[in-house]
Design an enzyme around this catalytic site. Structure first.
Site, PDB file in Angstrom:
ATOM      1  N   TYR A 104       0.893  -1.165   0.000  1.00 25.84           N
ATOM      2  CA  TYR A 104       0.000   0.000   0.000  1.00 25.84           C
ATOM      3  C   TYR A 104       0.929   1.212   0.000  1.00 25.84           C
ATOM      4  O   TYR A 104       1.090   1.890   1.012  1.00 25.84           O
ATOM      5  CB  TYR A 104      -0.929  -0.030   1.223  1.00 25.84           C
ATOM      6  N   GLY A 236      21.321 -18.107  -2.363  1.00 26.97           N
ATOM      7  CA  GLY A 236      20.454 -18.637  -1.302  1.00 26.97           C
ATOM      8  C   GLY A 236      21.159 -19.694  -0.484  1.00 26.97           C
ATOM      9  O   GLY A 236      22.271 -19.486   0.017  1.00 26.97           O
ATOM     10  N   ALA A 240      27.092 -17.918  -1.985  1.00 27.46           N
ATOM     11  CA  ALA A 240      27.196 -16.763  -2.880  1.00 27.46           C
ATOM     12  C   ALA A 240      28.517 -16.832  -3.624  1.00 27.46           C
ATOM     13  O   ALA A 240      29.460 -17.497  -3.181  1.00 27.46           O
ATOM     14  CB  ALA A 240      27.122 -15.476  -2.072  1.00 27.46           C
ATOM     15  N   GLY A 263      14.322 -10.336   3.959  1.00 27.64           N
ATOM     16  CA  GLY A 263      15.411  -9.490   4.464  1.00 27.64           C
ATOM     17  C   GLY A 263      16.772 -10.164   4.360  1.00 27.64           C
ATOM     18  O   GLY A 263      17.800  -9.511   4.608  1.00 27.64           O
ATOM     19  N   GLY A 265      18.453 -11.129   1.741  1.00 25.14           N
ATOM     20  CA  GLY A 265      19.280 -10.524   0.688  1.00 25.14           C
ATOM     21  C   GLY A 265      19.895  -9.215   1.164  1.00 25.14           C
ATOM     22  O   GLY A 265      21.073  -8.935   0.915  1.00 25.14           O
ATOM     23  N   ASP A 266      19.109  -8.413   1.863  1.00 24.83           N
ATOM     24  CA  ASP A 266      19.631  -7.137   2.380  1.00 24.83           C
ATOM     25  C   ASP A 266      20.723  -7.399   3.413  1.00 24.83           C
ATOM     26  O   ASP A 266      21.733  -6.691   3.460  1.00 24.83           O
ATOM     27  CB  ASP A 266      18.506  -6.332   3.044  1.00 24.83           C
TER      28      ASP A 266
HETATM   29  O1  KDG Z   1      14.164  -6.841   1.218  1.00 26.35           O
HETATM   30  C1  KDG Z   1      13.133  -6.942   2.141  1.00 26.35           C
HETATM   31  C2  KDG Z   1      12.123  -6.043   1.537  1.00 26.35           C
HETATM   32  O2  KDG Z   1      11.331  -6.771   0.637  1.00 26.35           O
HETATM   33  C3  KDG Z   1      11.232  -5.310   2.439  1.00 26.35           C
HETATM   34  O3  KDG Z   1      11.873  -4.735   3.529  1.00 26.35           O
HETATM   35  C4  KDG Z   1      10.362  -4.315   1.740  1.00 26.35           C
HETATM   36  O4  KDG Z   1      11.760  -2.890   0.474  1.00 26.35           O
HETATM   37  C5  KDG Z   1      10.844  -3.663   0.498  1.00 26.35           C
HETATM   38  C6  KDG Z   1      10.177  -3.977  -0.752  1.00 26.35           C
HETATM   39  O5  KDG Z   1      10.084  -3.085  -1.585  1.00 26.35           O
HETATM   40  O6  KDG Z   1       9.743  -5.105  -0.955  1.00 26.35           O
END
Ligand code: KDG
Length: 325
Positions: A104, A236, A240, A263, A265-266
């Site tokens: 949203y 994954g 890597a 999260g 990947g971040d």
């Molecule tokens: O990387 C995790 C993200 O998917 C989440 O924090 C939200 O940034 C986001 C997104 O656009 O999906």
């Protein structure tokens, strides 16, 4: 102001997480989400100086995000937009194995980040400017901010890192390729999963023309020829790998119990970039990336379970399932 280790920008949202199907109602928990904010928090926990630039609504959600960033010692350069709301997303744990994001965020305050918002932070400089492919999908202004920041940072001698982070609910692969492949040339470090890498293939190149079937090694070679130094591929559970002009490096993932992959990947990216800032070798960058990825998947939340610097060895030194006393 002092130059920070990591500068990043994008949209931070309130993420309302369910533990079951949303259609059945139930309890939601409130979290901060947003890929770039996640990376900033993760690096801040490791002791790096970080700055996040973005726009928030003049609402409790915006205040919540501000407080979360502050509590994690991420410097926020935030513009409050009184006319737009802070974006919200729901993260539905539909089954034990499948979660779904519902956004949203269309027309949100954060989606209207513009090049002007970034000027002060870029002028103060940073060791790394970190970009994700989510931002340019948000609006024309956000796309302009993304493109100009990449070009400006590269011209000013900052290291640019780009994580593809393709979100198919926000834009098509064709649109993503058009924007991301053009910006990849400014990046020293690009990060992608195997199925995202093709979105960076230079337009008109063999890899781009042959679609996502082109081999990872072929696309990596084209990106290296373009001037990218490190092409990092997230695999994954398989760990890597990094392609450089000196060859290919691979590090296995850490074996942990997976409870939540959102999260991860971040977290990997933050670990990798943290080791870059520390001047570590390519292997050590991969190890730290995988370590943060392992913390992320074995704890709930995008970033809440990530380690501080003293905890980096926790998963290696302690036997699985044991309690430290
Ligand atoms: O990387 C995790 C993200 O998917 C989440 O924090 C939200 O940034 C986001 C997104 O656009 O999906």
């Amino acid at each position: 102001m002092e130059k920070v280790d990591l500068l990043t920008f994008g949209e931070a949202m309130v993420s309302l997480r369910s533990s079951g199907p949303l259609a059945q109602g139930g309890t939601l928990t409130t979290h901060m989400a947003g890929s770039e904010a996640n990376v900033a928090v993760a690096m801040s926990r490791l002791g790096h100086t970080t700055k996040w630039v973005g726009r928030l609504g003049e609402d409790p959600h915006g205040e919540f995000i501000r407080r979360q960033l502050g509590a994690e010692f991420v410097e926020g350069q935030i513009t409050v937009d009184p006319d737009r709301a802070t974006g919200v997303m729901f993260l539905e744990q539909r089954t034990a194995d499948v979660s779904r994001a519902l956004y949203y965020r269309s027309g949100s305050a954060g989606s209207e980040i513009s090049p002007l918002d970034l000027e002060p932070a870029l002028a103060e400089s940073a060791t790394i400017l970190h970009l994700t492919g989510i931002t340019p999908a948000l609006s024309a202004n956000a796309r302009m901010a993304f493109e100009r920041a990449a070009a400006g940072a590269a011209a000013a001698g900052m290291m640019v890192s780009l994580d593809v982070n393709y979100r198919n609910k926000l834009w098509s692969r064709e649109d993503a390729r058009e924007v991301l492949s053009a910006v990849a040339g400014y990046a020293q470090i690009v990060i992608a999963s195997e199925d995202e890498l093709n979105l960076l293939a230079p337009k008109g190149s063999a890899a781009a023309d042959s679609g996502s079937d082109a081999g990872v090694a072929g696309i990596a070679a084209e990106l290296l020829a373009l001037g990218v130094n490190e092409v990092v591929v997230k695999l994954g559970a398989d760990g890597a790998e990094v392609y450089t002009l000196a060859g290919k490096f691979h590090v296995d993932a850490k074996a942990v119990s997976v409870v939540d992959t959102v999260g991860a990947g971040d977290a990997f990216t933050a670990g990798y970039l943290s080791a870059v800032v520390d001047g570590e070798s390519i292997e050590a960058r991969l190890v730290r990336g995988n370590t943060l990825g392992a913390f992320a998947v074995s704890t709930r939340g995008d970033w809440e379970g990530l380690p501080n610097r003293a905890e980096l060895d926790l998963l290696s030194v302690q036997a699985m399932g044991s309690t430290q006393r």
